[in-house]
Design a protein around this motif. Structure first.
Motif, short mmCIF file in Angstrom:
data_model
loop_
_atom_site.label_atom_id
_atom_site.label_comp_id
_atom_site.label_asym_id
_atom_site.label_seq_id
_atom_site.Cartn_x
_atom_site.Cartn_y
_atom_site.Cartn_z
N ARG A 1 0.86 -1.20 0.00
CA ARG A 1 0.00 0.00 0.00
C ARG A 1 0.88 1.23 0.00
N MET B 1 -5.59 8.14 -4.21
CA MET B 1 -6.72 7.47 -3.56
C MET B 1 -8.03 8.08 -4.00
N HIS C 1 -8.26 3.59 -4.18
CA HIS C 1 -7.41 2.67 -3.43
C HIS C 1 -5.98 3.20 -3.47
N ARG D 1 -3.31 0.74 -3.59
CA ARG D 1 -2.48 -0.44 -3.87
C ARG D 1 -1.46 -0.07 -4.94
N HIS E 1 -12.19 0.23 -10.09
CA HIS E 1 -12.93 1.33 -9.49
C HIS E 1 -13.08 2.40 -10.56
#
Lengths: 486, 104
Positions: free
Chosen positions: A294, A350, A355, A357, A439
């Motif tokens: 992350r 983000m 996210h 990742r 996403h």
């Protein structure tokens, strides 16, 4: 007008403005963004005013309420304080502009009062001249920081904030016990008076140990960094930026100040211990950063390793000169700018992809060129490549280590640089490659992209400003005198 | 041994007991209480060492420090308790769980 500017009590304004602004933003939530930005800008201008005054007249000294030491509280500013106030104002301004668009009205209502309280606490900390007042400001900074870390409200953020609160309270209590012992030994809490009166007795040694341990915990020096990655990674992006760039540096500043003024002559062996922990922090933090999947956790572990560099100064300064101390000031400045830029970039990514990742960054370069550009520039400073601020700091430190024949420090600094390059290029590599979309991407407001880029550019530009910054650092000669006196 | 010294040693003992509790106990309420015990130990020590020799009036400065310290301790405790309640609401337990990969 000229008299008004040079005679104004900028130091007092620096503490009162953010506290007043914080109260106002709490009372009038509808105007919170305006009040917040106006206050932070006014604080930045006051820092400029204080700097102007210091360059003209040397150190600033103000006895609050006319009481004076040893009974009253003194405000004191020399080159080192001014330097830290500048770092705070610069990063604070960048993050505040970013926060305008990052938070919606409801979140902003909670963010701004706490951030202004934090700013007031930080400014008061850099202006304090007695160790008990430093404790109080340390607590203001710590509690405001915990409040900010818990803002986003999810389980992870609350968990991180709770760990942070436990660590910061334990750190402050150790520090306070040290203060109690020092007061018992010397009968004063005023730093210059303490420097005169302290002798090498067992209570003073115990106090030194307690204060060092408490501050090392708050600065997240390896192996006392256990709380940092979770707290910094789970907070919202502007908060992570503030915590990593400024709050960690506040306790380090106390470390530096006490070391320079009180503990410098009483520390056989302690400096080497701090240096060894710093070296361990560089290697361990970098290796952990390399393993993270992350982005925010990676940046947080990178902070652990960069904090290690700051502590390398202690073994070098034992026989060192001005250049070792200016190196560490440079590292503080460039790390604050670069790390805040990185966390803001993580916030943008983000917001964009939902996210953080690293492996799924999915061609972020083409879609958010400014944001990834900011990450790359900040990365250049973190790695220590020329011509960035990080390069100057690390180069000065390396030079000093070479001069003193400390090959162990040289070796660790080299390895740290290579590892930093590895974890930053890993992120950039994934930012170029395609990944399955998980996403629906959301647009990032231009203000958020540009404020991150500006901070990153500042981290590079400070590399060209060495001589004015050294001039500022030399005001009051605290740093030079101590370097020469050893 | 004079009595200020006894109180000071008692303060150190309280500090150590609190430190032990903070490290060993898992429940957050116990941790918060442990921090308060540590704080009380320091306050006791400050007040005790304020009286330097018999007959002399005690030094008022440590007393002022203790009052400031109590104010800080009250606000820190209030924040910690609120945070704990929020955490219980969000995660259902008042214990910080360590995932193995986060231990470092």
């Amino acid at each position: 007008m000229g008299d008004l500017l040079t005679d104004a009590h900028w130091g007092v304004l620096l503490i009162l403005l953010p506290l007043f602004g914080g109260l106002c933003s709490f009372l009038w939530p509808s105007a919170v963004k305006f009040i917040g930005l106006a206050t932070v800008s006014a604080v930045a201008l006051s820092v400029v005013g204080l700097g102007d005054q210091l360059l003209a007249t040397g150190v600033y000294h103000h006895a609050v309420g006319g009481w004076g030491a040893p009974l009253g509280i003194d405000l004191y500013a020399d080159g080192l304080s001014l330097f830290m106030l500048m770092v705070t104002a610069l990063v604070g301004l960048g993050v505040s502009i970013y926060a305008l668009d990052y938070f919606d009205q409801d979140e902003a209502r909670r963010f701004w009062p706490l951030w202004l309280l934090l700013l007031g606490g930080l400014n008061a900390l850099f202006l304090s001249a007695d160790i008990f007042n430093l404790y109080v400001t340390l607590e203001i900074v710590g509690l405001a920081g915990v409040g900010l870390a818990s803002l986003s409200g999810g389980g992870a953020a609350l968990d991180g904030a709770m760990r942070y609160l436990m660590a910061t309270l334990l750190g402050s209590l150790c520090y306070l016990l040290g203060v109690a012992l020092l007061y018992h030994s010397a009968g004063t809490v005023d730093i210059p008076l303490l420097a005169e009166r302290l002798e090498s007795t067992p209570p003073v040694w115990a106090a030194l140990g307690l204060i060092c341990a408490g501050l090392a915990l708050k600065t997240a020096l390896f192996p006392l960094h256990f709380w940092l990655p979770k707290a910094h990674a789970s907070a919202s992006a502007p908060v992570s930026a503030l915590l990593s760039a400024l709050v960690v540096k506040a306790s380090f500043y106390i470390f530096l100040r006490l070391w320079l003024e009180i503990f410098s002559v009483r520390t056989e062996g302690v400096d080497d211990l701090l240096g060894a922990l710093g070296m361990a922090a560089i290697i361990w933090g970098s290796l952990q950063a390399l393993q993270q999947t992350r982005l925010k956790l990676m940046i947080a572990y990178s902070t652990v390793s960069q904090v290690g560099y700051l502590f390398l100064v202690f073994p070098l300064a034992a026989i060192g000169t001005f250049s070792a101390w200016s190196a560490v000031a440079y590292l503080v400045l460039s790390h604050a700018l670069a790390k805040s830029a990185m966390f803001l970039v993580a916030g943008n990514l983000m917001h964009f992809g939902g996210h953080d990742r690293i492996a799924d960054l999915d061609r972020a370069v083409q879609r958010l060129p400014i944001t990834v550009g900011a990450f790359a520039l900040a990365g250049v400073s973190i790695m220590g490549l020329p011509p960035s601020g990080g390069f100057i700091g690390k180069w000065l430190l390396l030079n000093e280590a070479l001069n003193q024949g400390r090959w162990d420090l040289v070796f660790v600094m080299m390895i740290g640089g290579v590892l930093a390059a590895a974890y930053i290029f890993k992120v950039l590599g994934f930012a170029f490659t395609q990944a399955p979309v998980t996403h629906e991407p959301k647009g990032v407001p231009a203000v958020m992209e540009w404020s991150a880029l500006l901070l990153a550019v500042a981290a590079i530009v400070v590399g060209f400003l060495a001589s004015p910054l050294m001039l500022i650092l030399g005001i009051g000669e605290t740093v030079e005198l101590m370097g020469a006196g050893q | 041994m004079n009595s200020p010294m006894i109180y000071a040693l008692l303060g150190i003992t309280l500090f150590s007991v609190g430190l032990y509790g903070l490290i060993v106990r898992e429940h957050l309420l116990r941790k918060i209480l442990a921090l308060n015990i540590m704080g009380s130990g320091i306050f006791l020590m400050l007040v005790a060492l304020g009286k330097r020799s018999a007959g002399e009036l005690p030094d008022p400065v440590p007393h002022a420090m203790v009052i400031t310290g109590i104010v800080v301790a009250v606000s820190a405790t209030a924040l910690a308790l609120t945070l704990m309640l929020k955490l219980v609401e969000a995660s259902g337990s008042a214990v910080l769980h360590d995932a193995p990969k986060d231990r470092s």
